[in-house]
Design an enzyme around this catalytic site. Structure first.
Site, PDB file in Angstrom:
ATOM      1  N   GLU B  10       3.358  12.846  -8.261  1.00  0.00           N
ATOM      2  CA  GLU B  10       2.364  13.148  -7.217  1.00  0.00           C
ATOM      3  C   GLU B  10       2.839  14.435  -6.557  1.00  0.00           C
ATOM      4  O   GLU B  10       3.924  14.459  -5.988  1.00  0.00           O
ATOM      5  CB  GLU B  10       2.349  12.056  -6.147  1.00  0.00           C
ATOM      6  CG  GLU B  10       2.262  10.636  -6.656  1.00  0.00           C
ATOM      7  CD  GLU B  10       2.765   9.631  -5.611  1.00  0.00           C
ATOM      8  OE1 GLU B  10       2.693   9.893  -4.406  1.00  0.00           O
ATOM      9  OE2 GLU B  10       3.245   8.578  -6.032  1.00  0.00           O
ATOM     10  N   TYR B  88      -6.869  14.390  -4.631  1.00  0.00           N
ATOM     11  CA  TYR B  88      -7.316  13.861  -3.337  1.00  0.00           C
ATOM     12  C   TYR B  88      -6.701  14.592  -2.153  1.00  0.00           C
ATOM     13  O   TYR B  88      -5.839  15.463  -2.312  1.00  0.00           O
ATOM     14  CB  TYR B  88      -7.014  12.369  -3.261  1.00  0.00           C
ATOM     15  CG  TYR B  88      -5.566  11.970  -3.451  1.00  0.00           C
ATOM     16  CD1 TYR B  88      -4.922  12.161  -4.675  1.00  0.00           C
ATOM     17  CD2 TYR B  88      -4.835  11.382  -2.434  1.00  0.00           C
ATOM     18  CE1 TYR B  88      -3.607  11.787  -4.869  1.00  0.00           C
ATOM     19  CE2 TYR B  88      -3.513  10.991  -2.617  1.00  0.00           C
ATOM     20  CZ  TYR B  88      -2.904  11.200  -3.831  1.00  0.00           C
ATOM     21  OH  TYR B  88      -1.594  10.826  -4.024  1.00  0.00           O
ATOM     22  N   ASP B  90      -4.433  14.209   0.982  1.00  0.00           N
ATOM     23  CA  ASP B  90      -3.420  13.334   1.553  1.00  0.00           C
ATOM     24  C   ASP B  90      -2.909  13.968   2.842  1.00  0.00           C
ATOM     25  O   ASP B  90      -2.228  14.990   2.793  1.00  0.00           O
ATOM     26  CB  ASP B  90      -2.274  13.131   0.556  1.00  0.00           C
ATOM     27  CG  ASP B  90      -1.330  12.040   1.030  1.00  0.00           C
ATOM     28  OD1 ASP B  90      -1.809  11.009   1.519  1.00  0.00           O
ATOM     29  OD2 ASP B  90      -0.108  12.234   0.915  1.00  0.00           O
ATOM     30  N   SER B  97      -2.121  13.507  -8.474  1.00  0.00           N
ATOM     31  CA  SER B  97      -1.290  12.502  -9.135  1.00  0.00           C
ATOM     32  C   SER B  97      -1.647  12.494 -10.606  1.00  0.00           C
ATOM     33  O   SER B  97      -2.807  12.296 -10.964  1.00  0.00           O
ATOM     34  CB  SER B  97      -1.563  11.110  -8.565  1.00  0.00           C
ATOM     35  OG  SER B  97      -1.159  11.047  -7.230  1.00  0.00           O
ATOM     36  N   THR B  98      -0.641  12.682 -11.436  1.00  0.00           N
ATOM     37  CA  THR B  98      -0.898  12.692 -12.879  1.00  0.00           C
ATOM     38  C   THR B  98      -1.290  11.285 -13.326  1.00  0.00           C
ATOM     39  O   THR B  98      -0.957  10.310 -12.661  1.00  0.00           O
ATOM     40  CB  THR B  98       0.361  13.083 -13.678  1.00  0.00           C
ATOM     41  OG1 THR B  98       1.355  12.056 -13.508  1.00  0.00           O
ATOM     42  CG2 THR B  98       0.909  14.425 -13.242  1.00  0.00           C
ATOM     43  N   HIS B 152       6.558  13.549  -5.514  1.00  0.00           N
ATOM     44  CA  HIS B 152       7.102  12.216  -5.772  1.00  0.00           C
ATOM     45  C   HIS B 152       6.997  11.874  -7.245  1.00  0.00           C
ATOM     46  O   HIS B 152       5.994  12.173  -7.883  1.00  0.00           O
ATOM     47  CB  HIS B 152       6.349  11.174  -4.942  1.00  0.00           C
ATOM     48  CG  HIS B 152       6.453  11.406  -3.458  1.00  0.00           C
ATOM     49  ND1 HIS B 152       5.754  10.672  -2.535  1.00  0.00           N
ATOM     50  CD2 HIS B 152       7.183  12.299  -2.735  1.00  0.00           C
ATOM     51  CE1 HIS B 152       6.053  11.094  -1.317  1.00  0.00           C
ATOM     52  NE2 HIS B 152       6.905  12.086  -1.401  1.00  0.00           N
ATOM     53  N   ASN B 154       7.252   8.691 -10.068  1.00  0.00           N
ATOM     54  CA  ASN B 154       7.130   7.237 -10.143  1.00  0.00           C
ATOM     55  C   ASN B 154       7.573   6.754 -11.513  1.00  0.00           C
ATOM     56  O   ASN B 154       7.190   7.339 -12.532  1.00  0.00           O
ATOM     57  CB  ASN B 154       5.676   6.826  -9.922  1.00  0.00           C
ATOM     58  CG  ASN B 154       5.203   7.255  -8.558  1.00  0.00           C
ATOM     59  OD1 ASN B 154       5.630   6.706  -7.548  1.00  0.00           O
ATOM     60  ND2 ASN B 154       4.351   8.267  -8.500  1.00  0.00           N
ATOM     61  N   HIS B 238       9.621   4.657  -6.485  1.00  0.00           N
ATOM     62  CA  HIS B 238       8.939   5.803  -5.904  1.00  0.00           C
ATOM     63  C   HIS B 238      10.034   6.765  -5.447  1.00  0.00           C
ATOM     64  O   HIS B 238      10.676   6.545  -4.429  1.00  0.00           O
ATOM     65  CB  HIS B 238       8.100   5.281  -4.727  1.00  0.00           C
ATOM     66  CG  HIS B 238       7.172   6.259  -4.120  1.00  0.00           C
ATOM     67  ND1 HIS B 238       7.064   6.431  -2.757  1.00  0.00           N
ATOM     68  CD2 HIS B 238       6.280   7.118  -4.667  1.00  0.00           C
ATOM     69  CE1 HIS B 238       6.146   7.351  -2.502  1.00  0.00           C
ATOM     70  NE2 HIS B 238       5.656   7.779  -3.646  1.00  0.00           N
TER      71      HIS B 238
END
Lengths: 87, 495
Positions: B10, B88, B90, B97-98, B152, B154, B238
């Protein structure tokens, strides 16, 4: 999918800022020919100097290009770039 | 037992509008995100019912109010894309975000596709602002005035892995990996002590070891427990310490090596005691030392440099894979990791084609040498910022790409393909293909669900609790024989 190999690449393609170090570099490509030690040294020194010159020219060109694209009024631009903390 | 490392990033981008005295980041982000033209014009909700950002991995629920926007605001701020990604708003940043990827090569393609999507929406959005103004977007993590925004990562993990083990084994890795993951920054912030140039954009901002927060008192290990998958089986780790990277080999190594280390933690393959006495302090010390020779204090009395810590992990990785089969990408990641550590140890300047902080430092130094500028010259700060400018014609990283002065991992065509196509081997495939085929009949989406509008029937939510189901192999035939959402849902529920 081809993963572009980066290991063992040609030293000529390394790094942006090799200019200052180029003069100190003692390694150059080993040649197979049977020239005398002295003429080999002369040729290597010439190669090195040409390579250093080329790298310097490359860097000068890059700095000129950065100069061209860099935002005008850098001081104000950087000062005005304020973000809210995120995440 | 290690689970397949499904992964995604992200990235929060910096945004500004030049010559706009009333610049409002949130409305600019809304404009940007809505200007993007995907191959579907569907208005799809982001399904917040499936989210719980206040659940803590240590086993409790934090106080606070869960954010749920109203329907119009939701559609305005969220776009789910045909490649399975989410684009989006944020807070005050545009974020990408992939989709879920099973390997870091796909991840590089999709993170880079994100940059292209941001740039395309920026061009569209600029047509809507007054001529004197221009929206600019940066893939970096700091305004160099004390405000940071994140990148970030994940990773899917086995729920049974003890969180205490993750904390103990993972912190020394995260603290030391910055020597090959940093994006580089001129100066310091957040009262971190003066320095001309440092390795990481983010390290000055970490203030504690473990916590749920991401915006204040940032922790090295974030405990958000929101698996976006079957929570009995999985954890989504995360990771919030990352810098946003421009150079493909830096992204590749950063998430590639991290995925390997997490598998090793799940399999109990890290038994060496590498606990750092003060990880928050060590993080800054390592970031502020561009020679990469500073030793940090371990709990066991030893002192190691970041490179030596990484060599310990590398050595354990070699042992781990001595008895296991590694796939081609994993093998390549390990070879590069070893090579990068060796060259960092000899002389970090050898990484001037691969690692962001070295690339940027050399760029600035070349400029300073020619122009007699110092580290605090405004134009040096401008180079720092403009390295991350996503415009091909103005971004300095892009200038280096054009001149073939940086190494690549993927091709331009790979990136273009990733703008419109989801990875084929995760549930992102089902999400992306549903958007392509049934766009306007989709009501809402989250990572682990899709809800369909059906004629004369209530909305039907299909859950996708398994990130490795919904792949091309699983659903292609189903999609091919379903010409409408009604047929798709009927075929799905009949199976």
């Amino acid at each position: 999918m081809k993963i572009h190999a980066i290991l063992g690449r040609d030293p000529d393609s390394q790094g942006l800022l090799q200019v200052t170090r180029a003069a100190d570099q003692t390694q150059s490509r080993k040649t197979q020919d049977k020239e005398s030690g002295k003429s080999k040294e002369t040729r290597e020194a010439k190669d090195l100097s040409e390579r250093g010159k080329k790298l310097k020219e490359d860097m000068d060109e890059l700095v000129d290009e950065i100069d061209e694209v860099l935002e005008e009024n850098a001081e104000e631009f950087v000062k005005n770039y304020i973000q809210r903390g995120g995440e | 037992m290690a689970v397949k490392k499904v992964m995604g990033t992200e990235v929060e981008y910096g945004i500004t509008v030049v010559n706009d005295r009333d610049f409002d980041p949130i409305s600019s982000c809304v404009l940007l995100v809505n200007a993007y033209r995907d191959k579907t014009d569907a208005k799809i909700l982001w399904d917040y019912d499936q989210e719980n950002p206040l659940a803590d991995a240590r086993g409790f629920q934090a106080d606070g109010e869960k954010y749920t926007p109203n329907q119009q605001e939701n559609i305005t701020r969220n776009k789910t894309l045909v490649n399975g990604a989410r684009y989006y708003v944020d807070h005050a940043h545009p974020e990408y975000s992939t989709p879920e990827c099973t390997n870091v090569l796909d991840l590089v393609k999709h993170e880079k596709a994100g940059e292209l999507i941001l740039e395309r929406s920026r061009i569209e959005a600029n047509a809507l602002v007054p001529d004197r103004c221009q929206i600019l977007v940066y893939k970096n993590n700091s305004d160099r005035k004390g405000n940071s925004y994140g990148c970030h990562e994940n990773f899917l993990m086995d729920r049974r892995t003890s969180f205490k083990q993750i904390i103990e084994k993972f912190i020394p890795f995260l603290v030391s990996r910055q020597v090959y993951t940093g994006a580089g920054k001129v100066g310091s912030e957040n009262r971190a002590g003066a320095v001309d140039y440092q390795i990481s954009q983010r390290s000055d901002f970490f203030e504690t070891e473990v916590a749920l927060d991401t915006m204040v008192k940032r922790p090295i290990i974030n405990t958000r427990d929101e698996p976006h998958a079957d929570r009995e089986k999985y954890r989504r780790l995360h990771v919030i310490v990352a810098d946003s990277n421009m150079a493909e080999p830096t992204i590749y190594l950063k998430s590639g090596v991290t995925a390997i280390i997490l598998s090793m933690i799940e399999d109990g393959a890290i038994q060496t005691d590498l606990v750092i006495r003060d990880p928050v302090k060590a993080m800054k010390e390592i970031s502020h030392d561009t020679s990469c020779t500073k030793k940090v204090q371990l709990d066991n009395g030893k002192k190691l440099t970041a490179i030596e810590l990484q060599e310990e992990y590398l050595d354990l990785a070699h042992k781990y894979f001595a008895t296991r089969e590694a796939d081609a990408v994993t093998r390549d990641v390990i070879v590069r990791w070893e090579s990068v550590l060796k060259r960092l140890k000899e002389d970090p300047d050898q990484l001037g084609r691969e690692i962001d902080w070295v690339i940027k430092k050399q760029l600035i130094q070349a400029f300073m040498n020619r122009k007699n500028y110092t580290w605090d010259s405004p134009r040096v700060g401008m180079i720092d910022l403009q390295y991350h400018d996503i415009r091909p014609e103005k971004g300095l990283y892009h200038l280096l790409v054009r001149q073939e002065k940086v190494d690549r991992i993927v091709s331009d065509q790979d990136i273009e393909d990733a703008v419109y196509n989801p990875p084929e081997d995760t549930r992102a495939y089902f999400r992306g293909m549903c958007l392509k085929r049934y766009g306007s009949a989709i009501f809402g989406v989250n990572w682990d669900s899709i809800s369909f509008n059906l004629k004369d029937q209530p909305i039907k939510r299909i859950l996708m609790a398994e990130p490795l189901k919904g792949t091309k192999e699983h659903v292609q035939e189903l999609l091919d024989r379903s010409t409408s959402t009604e047929e798709l849902v009927a075929n799905l529920t009949a199976e």
